[in-house]
Design a protein around this motif. Structure first.
Motif, PDB file in Angstrom:
ATOM      1  N   ALA A  26      23.877  35.848  37.954  1.00 37.03           N
ATOM      2  CA  ALA A  26      23.427  35.809  39.190  1.00 37.03           C
ATOM      3  C   ALA A  26      22.262  37.014  39.600  1.00 37.03           C
ATOM      4  CB  ALA A  26      24.536  35.732  40.176  1.00 37.03           C
ATOM      5  N   GLN A  27      22.902  38.233  38.867  1.00 39.41           N
ATOM      6  CA  GLN A  27      21.959  39.438  39.088  1.00 39.41           C
ATOM      7  C   GLN A  27      20.545  39.150  38.510  1.00 39.41           C
ATOM      8  OE1 GLN A  27      22.957  43.208  37.047  1.00 39.41           O
ATOM      9  NE2 GLN A  27      24.277  43.441  38.993  1.00 39.41           N
ATOM     10  N   TYR A  33      25.257  38.676  45.334  1.00 42.05           N
ATOM     11  CA  TYR A  33      26.616  38.129  44.792  1.00 42.05           C
ATOM     12  C   TYR A  33      27.732  39.036  45.122  1.00 42.05           C
ATOM     13  CZ  TYR A  33      26.457  41.537  41.108  1.00 42.05           C
ATOM     14  OH  TYR A  33      26.535  42.711  40.341  1.00 42.05           O
ATOM     15  N   VAL A  34      28.961  38.594  45.059  1.00 41.21           N
ATOM     16  CA  VAL A  34      30.181  39.467  45.249  1.00 41.21           C
ATOM     17  C   VAL A  34      31.184  39.006  44.090  1.00 41.21           C
ATOM     18  CG1 VAL A  34      31.124  38.530  47.155  1.00 41.21           C
ATOM     19  CG2 VAL A  34      31.773  40.907  46.574  1.00 41.21           C
ATOM     20  N   ARG A  86      33.284  48.682  30.646  1.00 40.20           N
ATOM     21  CA  ARG A  86      32.047  49.304  30.476  1.00 40.20           C
ATOM     22  C   ARG A  86      31.059  48.269  30.734  1.00 40.20           C
ATOM     23  NH1 ARG A  86      31.896  53.519  26.863  1.00 40.20           N
ATOM     24  NH2 ARG A  86      33.762  54.864  27.078  1.00 40.20           N
ATOM     25  N   VAL A  87      31.054  47.158  30.509  1.00 38.21           N
ATOM     26  CA  VAL A  87      30.301  46.214  31.044  1.00 38.21           C
ATOM     27  C   VAL A  87      30.057  46.100  32.417  1.00 38.21           C
ATOM     28  CG1 VAL A  87      29.720  43.506  31.179  1.00 38.21           C
ATOM     29  CG2 VAL A  87      30.531  44.658  29.035  1.00 38.21           C
ATOM     30  N   GLU A  92      26.700  47.607  37.042  1.00 40.45           N
ATOM     31  CA  GLU A  92      26.978  48.293  38.235  1.00 40.45           C
ATOM     32  C   GLU A  92      27.261  46.764  38.969  1.00 40.45           C
ATOM     33  OE1 GLU A  92      23.677  50.329  39.614  1.00 40.45           O
ATOM     34  OE2 GLU A  92      24.421  52.148  38.685  1.00 40.45           O
ATOM     35  N   LEU A  93      28.207  46.055  38.673  1.00 48.14           N
ATOM     36  CA  LEU A  93      28.706  44.889  39.106  1.00 48.14           C
ATOM     37  C   LEU A  93      29.339  45.028  40.736  1.00 48.14           C
ATOM     38  CD1 LEU A  93      30.073  42.723  36.172  1.00 48.14           C
ATOM     39  CD2 LEU A  93      27.711  42.608  37.267  1.00 48.14           C
TER      40      LEU A  93
END
Length: 322
Positions: A26-27, A33-34, A86-87, A92-93
């Motif tokens: 989505a990013q 998104y959330v 780390r992902v 920066e989700l």
């Protein structure tokens, strides 16, 4: 707590590897998104046994094209938890942890209204990526609710020098039996079928077979746990009823998706309990509501894994964008 209104193009339920993969896609597509997660980041993996080793290689567990580097080809639970954290940091989700989704409804304008334990969101699309680890398959026997019974095995040290019954002979049951035995527990396995599970990891199978053969771990095949009491359990065996001393029961009987939640969201569930979705787009019978990951398999939890459901993220976002 006062309710606030937040709108996103996509709301993702579940911050496991597949939910995170959906957020990354989505990013990349410039969609807002959330992720809403009722527990910790990758909550299911966090609750795996501390010393668990994955069947998949690290490369097949990667998401977002971020390399998962491990010394051994097959990573363990601790390495996986660290990798996915780390992902999440790298991308920066936008993740809201320890927040439970209570309801998802579609209003007259075709927009989803999502009510959680903390707030209310609106979203054009919803992705359910909740996995199957939250609801254990119960044995439905007297005493199953006693404190000494667990459906989530974590660390073998608790069971040192205790009389332990392990119910089940698939990977989780075999791991629990071997690990607790090596911490000094007196282990008895209770197995409904006449043999070990067909999916037991190939490098573990000879170990458990030899421990049973040598009598170091007792295995009651074609048997069933009938009742659990403080200090003992009753087991139905081919040779009749057996009562054995017991301090702990580790019930590795399997898990299932939260079917009541899926029904509440309006997703069709036939008698097979395999939820309806389009295999090309992952969209359910509710337009704009998608399934991703192992939740798609219903009761057949051996069909989908991280490695073969990562592609769901690309399929879903491609359909949303189109």
């Amino acid at each position: 707590m006062s309710k606030t209104q937040n709108h996103y193009d996509v709301l993702i339920i579940g911050a496991g590897p597949i939910g995170m993969a959906c957020a990354i896609e989505a990013q990349k597509a410039n969609l807002s998104y959330v992720i809403v997660e009722k527990g910790a980041l990758v909550n299911s993996l966090f609750n795996y046994p501390v010393f668990m080793t994955f069947f998949s290689t690290s490369q097949k567990l990667e998401i977002g094209r971020v390399p998962f580097v491990t010394i051994s080809p097959k990573p363990n639970r601790n390495e996986a938890v660290e990798y996915y954290r780390r992902v999440a940091e790298k991308f920066e989700l936008n993740i809201h942890l320890f927040e439970t989704v209570n309801q998802v409804v579609k209003n007259e304008q075709g927009v989803f209204e999502i009510t959680t334990s903390k707030t209310i969101y609106t979203s054009g699309n919803v992705i359910v990526a909740t996995g199957f680890y939250d609801v254990p398959l119960l044995m439905n026997v007297p005493g199953e609710d006693l404190p000494k019974v667990t459906h989530y095995y974590k660390d073998p040290h608790l069971y040192a020098f205790q009389n332990v019954v392990v119910v089940g002979a698939n990977n989780s049951g075999v791991d629990a039996a071997l690990e607790t035995y090596r911490k000094g527990a007196n282990v008895t396995m209770v197995v409904r079928s006449g043999e070990l599970g067909p999916h037991v990891k190939y490098w573990v199978r000879p170990d458990i077979q030899n421990r049973i053969k040598e009598g170091e771990i007792k295995a009651l095949f074609n048997s069933e746990l009938l009742e659990i009491r403080e200090g003992e359990v009753d087991v139905k065996t081919p040779d009749g009823l057996m009562t054995i001393p017991n301090d702990f029961v580790i019930a590795m009987t399997g898990y299932q998706p939260d079917f009541s939640m899926l029904r509440k969201f309006g997703i069709d569930l036939p008698e097979s309990l395999c939820p309806f979705y389009n295999e090309e787009t992952m969209e359910t019978n509710v337009k704009g509501l998608y399934l991703a990951g192992v939740v798609c398999g219903g009761l057949d939890t051996h069909k989908l894994f991280i490695e073969n459901s990562r592609v769901h993220a690309e399929m879903i976002v491609k359909n949303i964008v189109s």
